[in-house]
Design an enzyme around this catalytic site. Structure first.
Site, PDB file in Angstrom:
ATOM      1  N   GLY A 243      37.280  75.236  29.876  1.00  0.00           N
ATOM      2  CA  GLY A 243      38.116  75.251  28.806  1.00  0.00           C
ATOM      3  C   GLY A 243      38.083  76.550  27.769  1.00  0.00           C
ATOM      4  N   GLU A 278      32.324  74.021  33.835  1.00  0.00           N
ATOM      5  CA  GLU A 278      33.559  74.089  34.846  1.00  0.00           C
ATOM      6  C   GLU A 278      34.237  75.198  34.377  1.00  0.00           C
ATOM      7  OE1 GLU A 278      35.269  70.031  34.442  1.00  0.00           O
ATOM      8  OE2 GLU A 278      33.830  69.236  36.009  1.00  0.00           O
ATOM      9  N   GLY A 280      36.973  78.170  34.478  1.00  0.00           N
ATOM     10  CA  GLY A 280      37.882  78.689  35.442  1.00  0.00           C
ATOM     11  C   GLY A 280      38.552  79.898  34.924  1.00  0.00           C
ATOM     12  N   CYS A 347      66.719  83.047  39.495  1.00  0.00           N
ATOM     13  CA  CYS A 347      68.110  82.789  38.696  1.00  0.00           C
ATOM     14  C   CYS A 347      67.840  81.823  37.600  1.00  0.00           C
ATOM     15  CB  CYS A 347      69.058  82.333  39.805  1.00  0.00           C
ATOM     16  SG  CYS A 347      69.155  83.529  41.033  1.00  0.00           S
ATOM     17  N   TYR A 376      45.179  80.956  37.007  1.00  0.00           N
ATOM     18  CA  TYR A 376      46.385  80.245  37.091  1.00  0.00           C
ATOM     19  C   TYR A 376      47.473  81.415  37.398  1.00  0.00           C
ATOM     20  CZ  TYR A 376      43.209  76.933  35.039  1.00  0.00           C
ATOM     21  OH  TYR A 376      42.161  76.359  34.598  1.00  0.00           O
TER      22      TYR A 376
HETATM   23  N1  LLP Z   1      37.895  71.123  34.492  1.00  0.00           N
HETATM   24  C1  LLP Z   1      38.865  70.418  34.577  1.00  0.00           C
HETATM   25  C2  LLP Z   1      38.515  69.010  34.614  1.00  0.00           C
HETATM   26  C3  LLP Z   1      40.108  70.629  34.361  1.00  0.00           C
HETATM   27  O1  LLP Z   1      41.161  69.989  34.239  1.00  0.00           O
HETATM   28  C4  LLP Z   1      40.194  72.348  33.909  1.00  0.00           C
HETATM   29  C5  LLP Z   1      41.622  72.720  33.818  1.00  0.00           C
HETATM   30  C6  LLP Z   1      38.968  73.035  34.110  1.00  0.00           C
HETATM   31  C7  LLP Z   1      37.725  72.480  34.351  1.00  0.00           C
HETATM   32  C8  LLP Z   1      39.451  74.299  33.896  1.00  0.00           C
HETATM   33  O2  LLP Z   1      39.712  74.831  32.545  1.00  0.00           O
HETATM   34  P1  LLP Z   1      39.634  76.387  32.142  1.00  0.00           P
HETATM   35  O3  LLP Z   1      38.235  76.896  32.159  1.00  0.00           O
HETATM   36  O4  LLP Z   1      40.412  77.398  33.277  1.00  0.00           O
HETATM   37  O5  LLP Z   1      40.127  76.568  30.934  1.00  0.00           O
HETATM   38  N2  LLP Z   1      47.728  76.190  34.020  1.00  0.00           N
HETATM   39  C9  LLP Z   1      46.995  76.163  32.777  1.00  0.00           C
HETATM   40  C10 LLP Z   1      45.704  75.655  32.679  1.00  0.00           C
HETATM   41  C11 LLP Z   1      45.502  74.268  33.209  1.00  0.00           C
HETATM   42  C12 LLP Z   1      44.048  73.843  32.928  1.00  0.00           C
HETATM   43  C13 LLP Z   1      43.876  72.491  33.552  1.00  0.00           C
HETATM   44  N3  LLP Z   1      42.581  72.113  33.737  1.00  0.00           N
HETATM   45  C14 LLP Z   1      47.250  77.698  32.033  1.00  0.00           C
HETATM   46  O6  LLP Z   1      47.584  78.467  32.912  1.00  0.00           O
HETATM   47  O7  LLP Z   1      47.051  77.938  30.969  1.00  0.00           O
END
Ligand code: LLP
Length: 417
Positions: A243, A278, A280, A347, A376
Protein backbone atom coordinates in the site's frame (compact mmCIF):
# COMPACT_ATOMS: atom_id res chain seq x y z
CA UNK A 1 20.50 12.35 -18.04
CA UNK A 2 17.85 14.75 -16.78
CA UNK A 3 15.77 12.27 -14.79
CA UNK A 4 12.00 12.25 -14.48
CA UNK A 5 12.13 9.12 -12.36
CA UNK A 6 15.23 7.07 -11.51
CA UNK A 7 16.73 5.69 -14.77
CA UNK A 8 14.04 7.32 -16.93
CA UNK A 9 14.70 10.74 -18.40
CA UNK A 10 15.91 12.96 -21.24
CA UNK A 11 19.28 13.29 -22.85
CA UNK A 12 19.76 15.66 -25.79
CA UNK A 13 15.99 15.99 -26.08
CA UNK A 14 15.35 12.24 -26.33
CA UNK A 15 13.57 10.09 -23.78
CA UNK A 16 15.77 7.28 -22.48
CA UNK A 17 15.18 4.26 -20.29
CA UNK A 18 18.63 3.63 -18.84
CA UNK A 19 20.83 3.93 -21.92
CA UNK A 20 18.24 3.00 -24.53
CA UNK A 21 16.47 5.75 -26.50
CA UNK A 22 12.86 4.69 -26.43
CA UNK A 23 12.39 5.86 -29.99
CA UNK A 24 14.48 2.90 -31.04
CA UNK A 25 12.17 0.58 -29.12
CA UNK A 26 9.02 1.84 -30.82
CA UNK A 27 10.67 1.71 -34.21
CA UNK A 28 11.74 -1.89 -33.68
CA UNK A 29 8.83 -3.24 -31.66
CA UNK A 30 5.85 -1.01 -32.46
CA UNK A 31 3.26 0.49 -30.14
CA UNK A 32 1.56 0.32 -27.70
CA UNK A 33 4.59 -0.97 -25.82
CA UNK A 34 5.30 -1.47 -22.13
CA UNK A 35 8.91 -0.79 -21.17
CA UNK A 36 10.56 -1.55 -17.82
CA UNK A 37 14.00 -0.67 -16.49
CA UNK A 38 15.93 -3.41 -14.72
CA UNK A 39 17.97 -0.91 -12.77
CA UNK A 40 14.87 0.98 -11.66
CA UNK A 41 13.20 -2.25 -10.52
CA UNK A 42 16.27 -3.06 -8.50
CA UNK A 43 16.49 0.49 -7.15
CA UNK A 44 12.87 0.53 -5.93
CA UNK A 45 13.00 -2.99 -4.53
CA UNK A 46 16.13 -2.20 -2.55
CA UNK A 47 14.90 1.20 -1.41
CA UNK A 48 11.96 -0.63 0.13
CA UNK A 49 13.65 -3.78 1.37
CA UNK A 50 16.70 -2.03 2.86
CA UNK A 51 14.48 0.24 4.92
CA UNK A 52 13.56 -2.82 6.98
CA UNK A 53 17.05 -4.26 7.36
CA UNK A 54 16.92 -3.66 11.13
CA UNK A 55 14.40 -6.45 11.61
CA UNK A 56 13.94 -9.96 10.34
CA UNK A 57 11.57 -9.56 7.42
CA UNK A 58 10.39 -10.94 4.10
CA UNK A 59 9.34 -8.66 1.25
CA UNK A 60 6.64 -10.46 -0.72
CA UNK A 61 6.06 -8.61 -3.99
CA UNK A 62 2.33 -8.23 -4.75
CA UNK A 63 2.12 -10.18 -8.00
CA UNK A 64 -1.09 -8.42 -9.07
CA UNK A 65 0.85 -5.20 -9.65
CA UNK A 66 3.00 -6.75 -12.36
CA UNK A 67 2.67 -10.44 -13.07
CA UNK A 68 5.22 -10.93 -15.84
CA UNK A 69 7.26 -14.04 -15.02
CA UNK A 70 10.49 -12.32 -16.07
CA UNK A 71 9.86 -9.43 -13.68
CA UNK A 72 9.05 -11.92 -10.92
CA UNK A 73 12.27 -13.78 -11.69
CA UNK A 74 14.27 -10.59 -11.42
CA UNK A 75 12.67 -9.77 -8.06
CA UNK A 76 13.22 -13.31 -6.85
CA UNK A 77 16.94 -12.88 -7.53
CA UNK A 78 16.84 -9.83 -5.25
CA UNK A 79 15.34 -11.97 -2.48
CA UNK A 80 11.64 -11.25 -2.94
CA UNK A 81 8.84 -13.60 -2.00
CA UNK A 82 5.34 -13.28 -3.46
CA UNK A 83 2.00 -12.03 -2.23
CA UNK A 84 -0.66 -13.78 -4.28
CA UNK A 85 -4.44 -13.73 -4.60
CA UNK A 86 -5.16 -16.62 -6.97
CA UNK A 87 -3.93 -19.99 -8.13
CA UNK A 88 -2.75 -18.25 -11.29
CA UNK A 89 -0.53 -15.90 -9.34
CA UNK A 90 0.90 -18.77 -7.27
CA UNK A 91 1.60 -20.59 -10.53
CA UNK A 92 3.40 -17.55 -11.91
CA UNK A 93 5.44 -17.07 -8.72
CA UNK A 94 6.50 -20.73 -8.64
CA UNK A 95 7.32 -20.64 -12.35
CA UNK A 96 9.58 -17.68 -11.67
CA UNK A 97 11.40 -19.81 -9.10
CA UNK A 98 10.06 -18.14 -5.97
CA UNK A 99 10.12 -20.88 -3.32
CA UNK A 100 6.71 -21.86 -1.86
CA UNK A 101 7.92 -20.98 1.63
CA UNK A 102 8.11 -17.36 0.48
CA UNK A 103 4.55 -17.24 -0.87
CA UNK A 104 1.53 -15.86 0.98
CA UNK A 105 -2.00 -16.25 -0.34
CA UNK A 106 -4.78 -13.70 0.33
CA UNK A 107 -8.16 -12.97 -1.29
CA UNK A 108 -11.80 -13.01 -0.13
CA UNK A 109 -12.95 -15.65 -2.61
CA UNK A 110 -10.53 -18.56 -2.60
CA UNK A 111 -11.95 -21.64 -4.32
CA UNK A 112 -11.50 -25.19 -3.11
CA UNK A 113 -9.14 -26.12 -5.92
CA UNK A 114 -7.04 -23.05 -5.19
CA UNK A 115 -6.72 -24.01 -1.53
CA UNK A 116 -5.75 -27.52 -2.60
CA UNK A 117 -3.19 -26.26 -5.09
CA UNK A 118 -1.57 -23.99 -2.48
CA UNK A 119 -1.55 -26.63 0.24
CA UNK A 120 -0.03 -29.27 -2.01
CA UNK A 121 2.77 -26.90 -2.88
CA UNK A 122 3.50 -25.94 0.71
CA UNK A 123 3.08 -22.15 0.72
CA UNK A 124 4.14 -20.07 3.74
CA UNK A 125 0.61 -19.12 4.81
CA UNK A 126 -2.99 -18.48 3.86
CA UNK A 127 -4.23 -15.01 4.72
CA UNK A 128 -7.74 -16.02 5.69
CA UNK A 129 -10.55 -13.56 5.11
CA UNK A 130 -13.62 -15.25 6.65
CA UNK A 131 -14.86 -18.02 8.90
CA UNK A 132 -16.20 -19.95 5.91
CA UNK A 133 -12.78 -19.88 4.29
CA UNK A 134 -11.11 -21.14 7.46
CA UNK A 135 -13.53 -24.08 7.52
CA UNK A 136 -12.85 -24.82 3.87
CA UNK A 137 -9.08 -24.78 4.44
CA UNK A 138 -9.52 -27.11 7.41
CA UNK A 139 -11.56 -29.60 5.41
CA UNK A 140 -9.13 -29.61 2.46
CA UNK A 141 -6.16 -29.97 4.83
CA UNK A 142 -7.79 -32.87 6.65
CA UNK A 143 -8.45 -34.64 3.35
CA UNK A 144 -4.82 -34.16 2.34
CA UNK A 145 -3.63 -35.10 5.83
CA UNK A 146 -1.61 -31.92 6.30
CA UNK A 147 -1.60 -28.97 8.66
CA UNK A 148 -2.45 -25.67 6.95
CA UNK A 149 -0.47 -22.61 8.07
CA UNK A 150 -2.90 -19.72 8.50
CA UNK A 151 -2.96 -16.03 9.32
CA UNK A 152 -6.21 -14.19 9.83
CA UNK A 153 -6.59 -11.03 7.79
CA UNK A 154 -7.94 -8.46 10.18
CA UNK A 155 -9.66 -5.31 9.17
CA UNK A 156 -8.38 -2.73 11.65
CA UNK A 157 -10.94 -0.08 10.62
CA UNK A 158 -8.56 2.76 9.79
CA UNK A 159 -8.93 5.29 7.02
CA UNK A 160 -5.95 5.23 4.64
CA UNK A 161 -7.18 8.44 2.94
CA UNK A 162 -6.87 7.13 -0.58
CA UNK A 163 -9.25 6.42 -3.50
CA UNK A 164 -12.40 4.62 -2.23
CA UNK A 165 -11.95 1.78 -4.75
CA UNK A 166 -8.54 0.93 -3.27
CA UNK A 167 -9.32 1.48 0.43
CA UNK A 168 -9.59 -1.92 2.04
CA UNK A 169 -9.13 -1.39 5.78
CA UNK A 170 -12.40 0.34 6.62
CA UNK A 171 -15.17 -1.61 8.33
CA UNK A 172 -17.45 -1.25 5.31
CA UNK A 173 -14.99 -3.05 3.01
CA UNK A 174 -15.41 -6.72 2.13
CA UNK A 175 -11.87 -7.58 3.26
CA UNK A 176 -10.75 -9.40 6.41
CA UNK A 177 -12.62 -9.81 9.68
CA UNK A 178 -13.04 -7.57 12.73
CA UNK A 179 -10.52 -7.78 15.56
CA UNK A 180 -13.14 -9.48 17.74
CA UNK A 181 -13.98 -12.09 15.12
CA UNK A 182 -10.28 -12.69 14.50
CA UNK A 183 -9.76 -13.72 18.10
CA UNK A 184 -12.50 -16.33 17.78
CA UNK A 185 -11.04 -17.68 14.53
CA UNK A 186 -7.58 -18.02 16.08
CA UNK A 187 -8.98 -20.01 18.99
CA UNK A 188 -10.82 -22.25 16.53
CA UNK A 189 -7.61 -22.73 14.50
CA UNK A 190 -5.59 -23.49 17.62
CA UNK A 191 -7.94 -26.33 18.52
CA UNK A 192 -7.96 -27.81 15.02
CA UNK A 193 -5.65 -30.66 14.15
CA UNK A 194 -5.41 -29.42 10.57
CA UNK A 195 -4.84 -25.72 11.11
CA UNK A 196 -1.75 -24.01 12.47
CA UNK A 197 -2.04 -20.30 13.27
CA UNK A 198 1.31 -18.81 12.25
CA UNK A 199 0.67 -15.16 11.54
CA UNK A 200 -1.58 -12.15 11.46
CA UNK A 201 -2.30 -10.11 8.36
CA UNK A 202 -3.71 -6.70 7.46
CA UNK A 203 -3.70 -4.60 4.30
CA UNK A 204 -5.48 -1.28 4.58
CA UNK A 205 -5.37 0.01 1.02
CA UNK A 206 -3.20 1.17 -1.83
CA UNK A 207 -1.43 4.35 -2.94
CA UNK A 208 -1.18 5.51 0.67
CA UNK A 209 1.12 8.46 1.30
CA UNK A 210 0.09 9.31 4.85
CA UNK A 211 2.11 6.61 6.60
CA UNK A 212 0.55 7.28 10.00
CA UNK A 213 -2.38 5.10 8.87
CA UNK A 214 0.01 2.12 8.82
CA UNK A 215 1.18 2.86 12.36
CA UNK A 216 -2.38 3.18 13.56
CA UNK A 217 -3.39 -0.13 11.97
CA UNK A 218 -0.27 -1.96 13.16
CA UNK A 219 -0.88 -0.66 16.70
CA UNK A 220 -4.40 -2.09 16.73
CA UNK A 221 -3.24 -5.42 15.31
CA UNK A 222 -0.40 -5.68 17.84
CA UNK A 223 -2.98 -5.45 20.65
CA UNK A 224 -4.67 -8.49 19.14
CA UNK A 225 -1.35 -10.36 19.03
CA UNK A 226 -0.89 -9.70 22.76
CA UNK A 227 -4.41 -10.88 23.58
CA UNK A 228 -3.79 -14.04 21.56
CA UNK A 229 -0.54 -14.64 23.40
CA UNK A 230 -2.42 -14.54 26.69
CA UNK A 231 -4.80 -17.10 25.24
CA UNK A 232 -1.95 -19.43 24.31
CA UNK A 233 -1.78 -18.62 20.59
CA UNK A 234 1.85 -17.92 19.63
CA UNK A 235 2.40 -16.42 16.20
CA UNK A 236 5.53 -16.07 14.10
CA UNK A 237 4.64 -13.55 11.35
CA UNK A 238 3.30 -10.02 11.38
CA UNK A 239 2.16 -9.32 7.80
CA UNK A 240 1.59 -5.59 7.32
CA UNK A 241 0.42 -5.84 3.68
CA UNK A 242 1.34 -3.41 0.93
CA UNK A 243 0.00 0.00 0.00
CA UNK A 244 2.88 2.47 0.18
CA UNK A 245 2.22 5.11 -2.49
CA UNK A 246 4.42 6.46 -5.26
CA UNK A 247 4.68 9.89 -6.88
CA UNK A 248 2.76 9.97 -10.15
CA UNK A 249 4.20 13.39 -10.98
CA UNK A 250 7.97 13.64 -11.42
CA UNK A 251 8.06 16.81 -9.34
CA UNK A 252 6.03 15.45 -6.48
CA UNK A 253 7.91 14.26 -3.39
CA UNK A 254 8.35 10.49 -2.86
CA UNK A 255 7.54 9.23 0.62
CA UNK A 256 10.70 7.34 1.60
CA UNK A 257 10.11 3.68 2.54
CA UNK A 258 12.11 4.51 5.68
CA UNK A 259 9.12 6.48 6.91
CA UNK A 260 6.93 3.39 6.67
CA UNK A 261 9.66 1.38 8.38
CA UNK A 262 9.69 3.82 11.28
CA UNK A 263 5.99 3.20 11.83
CA UNK A 264 6.26 -0.59 11.76
CA UNK A 265 9.67 -1.55 13.15
CA UNK A 266 9.11 -0.56 16.81
CA UNK A 267 5.88 -2.54 16.84
CA UNK A 268 7.32 -5.79 15.45
CA UNK A 269 10.42 -5.42 17.60
CA UNK A 270 8.29 -5.20 20.70
CA UNK A 271 6.27 -8.24 19.64
CA UNK A 272 9.33 -10.20 18.57
CA UNK A 273 7.62 -11.35 15.35
CA UNK A 274 9.00 -11.60 11.82
CA UNK A 275 7.72 -8.88 9.54
CA UNK A 276 6.17 -9.63 6.15
CA UNK A 277 5.56 -6.81 3.67
CA UNK A 278 3.59 -6.90 0.43
CA UNK A 279 4.55 -3.92 -1.71
CA UNK A 280 3.37 -3.93 -5.31
CA UNK A 281 3.03 -0.47 -6.82
CA UNK A 282 6.04 0.81 -4.90
CA UNK A 283 8.41 -1.70 -6.52
CA UNK A 284 7.34 -1.62 -10.16
CA UNK A 285 5.18 1.50 -10.61
CA UNK A 286 7.87 3.98 -11.47
CA UNK A 287 10.08 1.40 -13.15
CA UNK A 288 7.82 1.17 -16.20
CA UNK A 289 6.13 3.24 -18.87
CA UNK A 290 3.75 2.78 -21.76
CA UNK A 291 4.68 4.05 -25.21
CA UNK A 292 2.01 5.06 -27.65
CA UNK A 293 1.83 6.61 -31.11
CA UNK A 294 -0.18 9.72 -31.93
CA UNK A 295 -2.67 8.74 -34.65
CA UNK A 296 -4.60 11.96 -35.11
CA UNK A 297 -4.76 15.48 -33.84
CA UNK A 298 -8.43 16.31 -33.72
CA UNK A 299 -9.88 19.75 -33.09
CA UNK A 300 -13.41 20.40 -32.02
CA UNK A 301 -14.30 23.98 -31.12
CA UNK A 302 -11.81 25.03 -28.50
CA UNK A 303 -10.96 21.44 -27.63
CA UNK A 304 -7.97 19.51 -28.94
CA UNK A 305 -7.67 15.74 -28.78
CA UNK A 306 -4.50 13.79 -29.29
CA UNK A 307 -5.88 10.43 -30.40
CA UNK A 308 -3.29 7.77 -29.54
CA UNK A 309 -3.05 4.03 -30.16
CA UNK A 310 -3.15 2.99 -26.48
CA UNK A 311 -6.56 2.77 -24.89
CA UNK A 312 -8.25 1.88 -21.64
CA UNK A 313 -7.84 -1.79 -22.51
CA UNK A 314 -4.06 -1.27 -22.41
CA UNK A 315 -3.99 0.99 -19.35
CA UNK A 316 -7.17 1.00 -17.31
CA UNK A 317 -6.22 3.24 -14.37
CA UNK A 318 -7.18 6.65 -15.80
CA UNK A 319 -10.59 5.44 -16.97
CA UNK A 320 -11.26 3.31 -13.91
CA UNK A 321 -10.08 5.60 -11.11
CA UNK A 322 -9.61 8.94 -12.83
CA UNK A 323 -5.94 8.31 -12.04
CA UNK A 324 -3.23 10.77 -13.04
CA UNK A 325 -0.41 9.47 -15.24
CA UNK A 326 2.19 11.95 -16.39
CA UNK A 327 2.48 12.05 -20.18
CA UNK A 328 5.60 13.24 -21.99
CA UNK A 329 6.81 13.32 -25.60
CA UNK A 330 9.36 10.72 -26.66
CA UNK A 331 11.29 13.43 -28.48
CA UNK A 332 11.34 16.55 -26.34
CA UNK A 333 10.08 19.67 -28.03
CA UNK A 334 10.65 23.25 -27.10
CA UNK A 335 8.18 25.88 -28.09
CA UNK A 336 4.46 26.11 -28.20
CA UNK A 337 2.32 24.03 -25.87
CA UNK A 338 -1.33 23.18 -26.20
CA UNK A 339 -4.03 22.25 -23.73
CA UNK A 340 -5.26 18.82 -24.82
CA UNK A 341 -6.99 15.59 -23.88
CA UNK A 342 -4.99 12.47 -24.72
CA UNK A 343 -7.59 9.87 -25.70
CA UNK A 344 -7.50 6.25 -26.82
CA UNK A 345 -9.26 4.48 -29.69
CA UNK A 346 -11.83 2.60 -27.56
CA UNK A 347 -15.49 3.28 -28.23
CA UNK A 348 -16.22 4.79 -24.82
CA UNK A 349 -16.17 8.41 -23.74
CA UNK A 350 -14.27 7.37 -20.61
CA UNK A 351 -11.30 6.25 -22.69
CA UNK A 352 -9.16 9.19 -21.67
CA UNK A 353 -5.51 8.71 -20.74
CA UNK A 354 -4.80 12.29 -19.75
CA UNK A 355 -7.30 15.08 -19.35
CA UNK A 356 -6.69 18.77 -19.85
CA UNK A 357 -2.90 18.68 -20.05
CA UNK A 358 -0.33 21.14 -21.32
CA UNK A 359 1.59 19.17 -23.93
CA UNK A 360 3.87 20.18 -26.76
CA UNK A 361 2.48 20.29 -30.27
CA UNK A 362 2.64 16.90 -31.94
CA UNK A 363 1.74 15.46 -35.29
CA UNK A 364 0.54 12.01 -36.32
CA UNK A 365 3.41 9.55 -36.14
CA UNK A 366 4.96 11.16 -33.05
CA UNK A 367 5.22 9.14 -29.87
CA UNK A 368 4.16 9.83 -26.29
CA UNK A 369 5.14 8.04 -23.08
CA UNK A 370 2.65 7.41 -20.28
CA UNK A 371 4.76 7.29 -17.12
CA UNK A 372 4.40 5.34 -13.85
CA UNK A 373 2.80 2.48 -15.77
CA UNK A 374 4.87 -0.37 -14.30
CA UNK A 375 2.23 -1.32 -11.71
CA UNK A 376 -1.40 -2.16 -12.49
CA UNK A 377 -0.66 -1.35 -16.11
CA UNK A 378 -0.22 -4.46 -18.21
CA UNK A 379 -1.59 -6.64 -15.39
CA UNK A 380 -4.98 -4.91 -15.71
CA UNK A 381 -5.03 -4.87 -19.50
CA UNK A 382 -7.66 -6.67 -21.54
CA UNK A 383 -8.63 -7.46 -25.11
CA UNK A 384 -11.65 -5.13 -25.07
CA UNK A 385 -12.57 -3.97 -28.57
CA UNK A 386 -10.64 -7.03 -29.80
CA UNK A 387 -7.32 -5.36 -29.42
CA UNK A 388 -4.29 -7.63 -29.08
CA UNK A 389 -2.43 -6.74 -25.90
CA UNK A 390 0.90 -4.86 -26.11
CA UNK A 391 4.37 -6.34 -25.96
CA UNK A 392 6.52 -5.86 -22.86
CA UNK A 393 10.22 -5.16 -22.97
CA UNK A 394 12.89 -5.05 -20.26
CA UNK A 395 15.79 -2.63 -20.64
CA UNK A 396 19.11 -3.45 -19.04
CA UNK A 397 21.84 -0.87 -19.56
CA UNK A 398 22.27 -0.39 -23.29
CA UNK A 399 20.43 -3.56 -24.24
CA UNK A 400 16.86 -4.82 -24.05
CA UNK A 401 14.85 -8.00 -24.25
CA UNK A 402 11.22 -8.67 -25.15
CA UNK A 403 9.66 -10.31 -22.09
CA UNK A 404 6.19 -10.72 -23.59
CA UNK A 405 5.42 -10.85 -27.24
CA UNK A 406 2.73 -8.66 -28.69
CA UNK A 407 -0.47 -10.66 -29.08
CA UNK A 408 -1.53 -11.50 -32.61
CA UNK A 409 -4.94 -11.47 -34.27
CA UNK A 410 -4.93 -15.27 -34.13
CA UNK A 411 -4.41 -15.07 -30.34
CA UNK A 412 -7.68 -13.19 -30.06
CA UNK A 413 -9.76 -16.12 -31.28
CA UNK A 414 -7.50 -19.03 -30.42
CA UNK A 415 -9.90 -20.33 -27.72
CA UNK A 416 -13.06 -19.91 -29.75
CA UNK A 417 -12.99 -23.11 -31.81
N1 LLP B 1 -1.48 -7.02 -0.43
C1 LLP B 1 -2.80 -7.17 -0.65
C2 LLP B 1 -3.55 -8.13 0.16
C3 LLP B 1 -3.44 -6.40 -1.63
O1 LLP B 1 -4.73 -6.55 -1.82
C4 LLP B 1 -2.69 -5.48 -2.41
C5 LLP B 1 -3.32 -4.68 -3.43
C6 LLP B 1 -1.30 -5.37 -2.16
C7 LLP B 1 -0.74 -6.16 -1.16
C8 LLP B 1 -0.41 -4.46 -2.93
O2 LLP B 1 -0.75 -3.13 -2.79
P1 LLP B 1 0.22 -1.99 -3.35
O3 LLP B 1 1.52 -2.06 -2.56
O4 LLP B 1 0.45 -2.24 -4.79
O5 LLP B 1 -0.51 -0.73 -3.10
N2 LLP B 1 -5.61 -1.58 -9.26
C9 LLP B 1 -5.43 -0.54 -8.26
C10 LLP B 1 -4.71 -1.05 -7.05
C11 LLP B 1 -5.42 -2.22 -6.39
C12 LLP B 1 -4.68 -2.75 -5.22
C13 LLP B 1 -5.28 -4.02 -4.72
N3 LLP B 1 -4.57 -4.67 -3.67
C14 LLP B 1 -4.70 0.63 -8.90
O6 LLP B 1 -4.33 0.54 -10.07
O7 LLP B 1 -4.50 1.66 -8.26
Amino acid sequence: MKELFPFIGYESGELLVEEVPVKRLVQELGTPLYVYSRKALEFWFREFDDAFSDVEHLTCFAVKANSNVNILKLLKDLGAGADTVSMGEIFRALTAGIPPEKIVFAGVGKRKEEVEYALERGILMFNVESEGELELIESVASRLGVEAPVAVRVNPDVDPKTHPYISTGLKAAKFGVTLEEAERLYLFAKESKYLRPVGVHFHIGSQITDVSAFGEAAGKVSELVKVLRDRGVELEFFDAGGGLGINYHPEEEVVPAERLARELIPIVKELGLKLILEPGRRVTGNAGLLLTEVLYVKERGDKTFYVVDAGMNDIARPALYGAYHHVVPVVGREGKKRRVDVVGPICETGDIIARDRELPEVKPGDYLAVLSAGAYGFSMSSNYNSRPRPAEVLVDGASYRVIRQRESLADLISREF
